[in-house]
Design a protein around this motif. Structure first.
Motif: not given
Length: 74
Positions: A31-46
């Motif tokens: 469950l953590t592996a499925l949810v982690a990408p949504y919680l830890l979004r990458a910052r938009p490029p400068a």
């Protein structure tokens, strides 16, 4: 250290209890592996400074070619 401690605990807890606990831990890890990408979004490029940006675009298609030069406007 945590994995060794968990292995010792599961070894002492007995087979049935260890199996149930390992199933719960596996489900929580999945469950953590499925949810982690949504919680830890990458910052938009400068964004680049548009006034200083320059580039060249070359399009080739069959016998036709097109070259575009992008330069700073005065």
């Amino acid at each position: 250290m945590i994995i060794v401690s968990l292995a010792v605990y599961l070894g002492l807890a007995g087979l049935e209890r260890a199996d149930k606990l390992a199933s719960v831990i596996g489900a929580l890890a999945a469950l953590t592996a499925l949810v982690a990408p949504y919680l830890l979004r990458a910052r938009p490029p400068a964004q680049a400074d548009s006034a200083a940006a320059q580039g060249v675009q070359i399009n080739h298609g069959g016998a036709n070619s097109q070259v575009n030069h992008f330069r700073e406007k005065p």
